[in-house]
Design a protein around this motif. Structure first.
Motif, PDB file in Angstrom:
ATOM      1  N   GLY A  52       0.812  -1.209   0.000  1.00  0.00           N
ATOM      2  CA  GLY A  52       0.000   0.000   0.000  1.00  0.00           C
ATOM      3  C   GLY A  52       0.844   1.258   0.000  1.00  0.00           C
ATOM      4  O   GLY A  52       0.534   2.233  -0.690  1.00  0.00           O
ATOM      5  N   GLY A  53       1.941   1.242   0.767  1.00  0.00           N
ATOM      6  CA  GLY A  53       2.835   2.397   0.802  1.00  0.00           C
ATOM      7  C   GLY A  53       3.499   2.630  -0.530  1.00  0.00           C
ATOM      8  O   GLY A  53       3.657   3.777  -0.977  1.00  0.00           O
ATOM      9  N   TYR A  54       3.894   1.552  -1.186  1.00  0.00           N
ATOM     10  CA  TYR A  54       4.519   1.669  -2.511  1.00  0.00           C
ATOM     11  C   TYR A  54       3.543   2.266  -3.519  1.00  0.00           C
ATOM     12  O   TYR A  54       3.887   3.177  -4.287  1.00  0.00           O
ATOM     13  N   GLU A  55       2.323   1.768  -3.518  1.00  0.00           N
ATOM     14  CA  GLU A  55       1.322   2.265  -4.471  1.00  0.00           C
ATOM     15  C   GLU A  55       1.005   3.731  -4.207  1.00  0.00           C
ATOM     16  O   GLU A  55       0.773   4.503  -5.142  1.00  0.00           O
ATOM     17  N   ARG A  56       0.974   4.123  -2.915  1.00  0.00           N
ATOM     18  CA  ARG A  56       0.690   5.525  -2.579  1.00  0.00           C
ATOM     19  C   ARG A  56       1.773   6.449  -3.131  1.00  0.00           C
ATOM     20  O   ARG A  56       1.479   7.496  -3.722  1.00  0.00           O
ATOM     21  N   LEU A  57       3.034   6.075  -2.950  1.00  0.00           N
ATOM     22  CA  LEU A  57       4.131   6.889  -3.456  1.00  0.00           C
ATOM     23  C   LEU A  57       4.155   6.907  -4.976  1.00  0.00           C
ATOM     24  O   LEU A  57       4.457   7.929  -5.594  1.00  0.00           O
ATOM     25  N   LYS A  58       3.851   5.780  -5.571  1.00  0.00           N
ATOM     26  CA  LYS A  58       3.813   5.705  -7.033  1.00  0.00           C
ATOM     27  C   LYS A  58       2.732   6.622  -7.599  1.00  0.00           C
ATOM     28  O   LYS A  58       2.946   7.319  -8.596  1.00  0.00           O
ATOM     29  N   SER A  59       1.580   6.654  -6.938  1.00  0.00           N
ATOM     30  CA  SER A  59       0.485   7.528  -7.362  1.00  0.00           C
ATOM     31  C   SER A  59       0.861   8.994  -7.176  1.00  0.00           C
ATOM     32  O   SER A  59       0.561   9.840  -8.038  1.00  0.00           O
ATOM     33  N   LEU A  61       3.867  10.251  -7.226  1.00  0.00           N
ATOM     34  CA  LEU A  61       4.852  10.596  -8.246  1.00  0.00           C
ATOM     35  C   LEU A  61       4.177  10.876  -9.581  1.00  0.00           C
ATOM     36  O   LEU A  61       4.508  11.855 -10.265  1.00  0.00           O
ATOM     37  N   GLU A  62       3.234  10.045  -9.950  1.00  0.00           N
ATOM     38  CA  GLU A  62       2.526  10.235 -11.215  1.00  0.00           C
ATOM     39  C   GLU A  62       1.765  11.557 -11.225  1.00  0.00           C
ATOM     40  O   GLU A  62       1.737  12.272 -12.239  1.00  0.00           O
ATOM     41  N   GLU A  63       1.171  11.901 -10.083  1.00  0.00           N
ATOM     42  CA  GLU A  63       0.435  13.160  -9.960  1.00  0.00           C
ATOM     43  C   GLU A  63       1.369  14.360 -10.137  1.00  0.00           C
ATOM     44  O   GLU A  63       1.036  15.330 -10.832  1.00  0.00           O
ATOM     45  N   LEU A  64       2.541  14.294  -9.539  1.00  0.00           N
ATOM     46  CA  LEU A  64       3.504  15.391  -9.650  1.00  0.00           C
ATOM     47  C   LEU A  64       4.038  15.529 -11.066  1.00  0.00           C
ATOM     48  O   LEU A  64       4.262  16.644 -11.553  1.00  0.00           O
ATOM     49  N   LYS A  65       4.256  14.395 -11.733  1.00  0.00           N
ATOM     50  CA  LYS A  65       4.832  14.421 -13.084  1.00  0.00           C
ATOM     51  C   LYS A  65       3.825  14.859 -14.140  1.00  0.00           C
ATOM     52  O   LYS A  65       4.228  15.266 -15.233  1.00  0.00           O
ATOM     53  N   THR A  66       2.554  14.768 -13.816  1.00  0.00           N
ATOM     54  CA  THR A  66       1.525  15.176 -14.782  1.00  0.00           C
ATOM     55  C   THR A  66       0.911  16.512 -14.368  1.00  0.00           C
ATOM     56  O   THR A  66       1.302  17.568 -14.847  1.00  0.00           O
ATOM     57  N   THR A  67      -0.009  16.458 -13.422  1.00  0.00           N
ATOM     58  CA  THR A  67      -0.701  17.670 -12.971  1.00  0.00           C
ATOM     59  C   THR A  67       0.269  18.698 -12.401  1.00  0.00           C
ATOM     60  O   THR A  67       0.174  19.896 -12.713  1.00  0.00           O
TER      61      THR A  67
END
Length: 200
Positions: A52-59, A61-67
């Motif tokens: 769960g922690g890995y998925e949270r950080l991955k999400s 990161l994706e948010e920062l790289k896009t939005t």
């Protein structure tokens, strides 16, 4: 486990099912036994996360790289449209914000690239390890507290999650029920008895 990144399921060595030794009381209080010193040093090279922690950080990161990047670019463009950049405080602020954003992205990429996912179903509740829930009693005050030992990335004092690299975390690693951990704090040494250990 395939995640598309260099992530492996981690079975904590100190949570092994092997029962070929049992630490004596206080045996692994600081300064640590070489076994746990080596484990702590290895922990510094990796980031141990739950799925769960890995998925949270991955999400994140994706948010920062896009939005995040789109908003940073928009702020810079709006500031640039105001004219002379040499005296444009809004432009300077927008560029600074962009720099901080890229730094955060870089940090998250580093964390995820060195991540090791912990399979909590493989953990053993007989010894304190990363992801253990540990109930301890302050021998001076008699107060009991329950903490979950996690990585630095997942540490959250409000949720009673403490890092395994914190003074208390290091003092508890490898302990079994009934052991006493000596923890050095700015206010002096404290002793905590391990009352209970669980996982999950």
């Amino acid at each position: 486990m395939s995640t598309g990144r260099d992530v492996s399921v981690f079975f904590c060595p100190i949570a092994s099912k092997r029962q070929d030794w049992r630490p004596d009381k206080n045996r692994f209080s600081p300064p640590f036994h070489p076994l746990f010193t080596n484990i702590i040093q290895k922990m510094a090279n990796y980031t141990y996360l739950t799925q769960g922690g890995y998925e949270r950080l991955k999400s994140e990161l994706e948010e920062l790289k896009t939005t995040g990047r789109m908003e940073a670019a928009r702020a810079i463009a709006e500031a640039r449209s105001q004219g002379d950049l040499s005296e444009n405080a809004e432009y300077d602020a927008a560029k600074d914000a962009q720099g901080l954003l890229e730094l955060k992205i870089s940090e998250l990429e580093t964390v995820l690239s060195s991540a090791r996912i912990i399979d909590e179903s493989q953990l053993d509740a007989s010894k304190v390890a990363i992801m253990s829930n540990v109930t301890i009693k302050n021998l001076k005050t008699g107060k009991e507290m329950t903490y979950k030992l996690v990585s630095e990335t997942e540490a959250d004092a409000k949720q009673m999650k403490i890092s395994v690299t914190s003074p208390i975390g290091q003092g508890l690693l490898g302990k079994v029920k009934g052991d006493v951990a000596k923890v050095n704090t700015p206010g002096g040494a404290l002793e905590f008895e391990v009352v209970d250990i669980s996982v999950g």
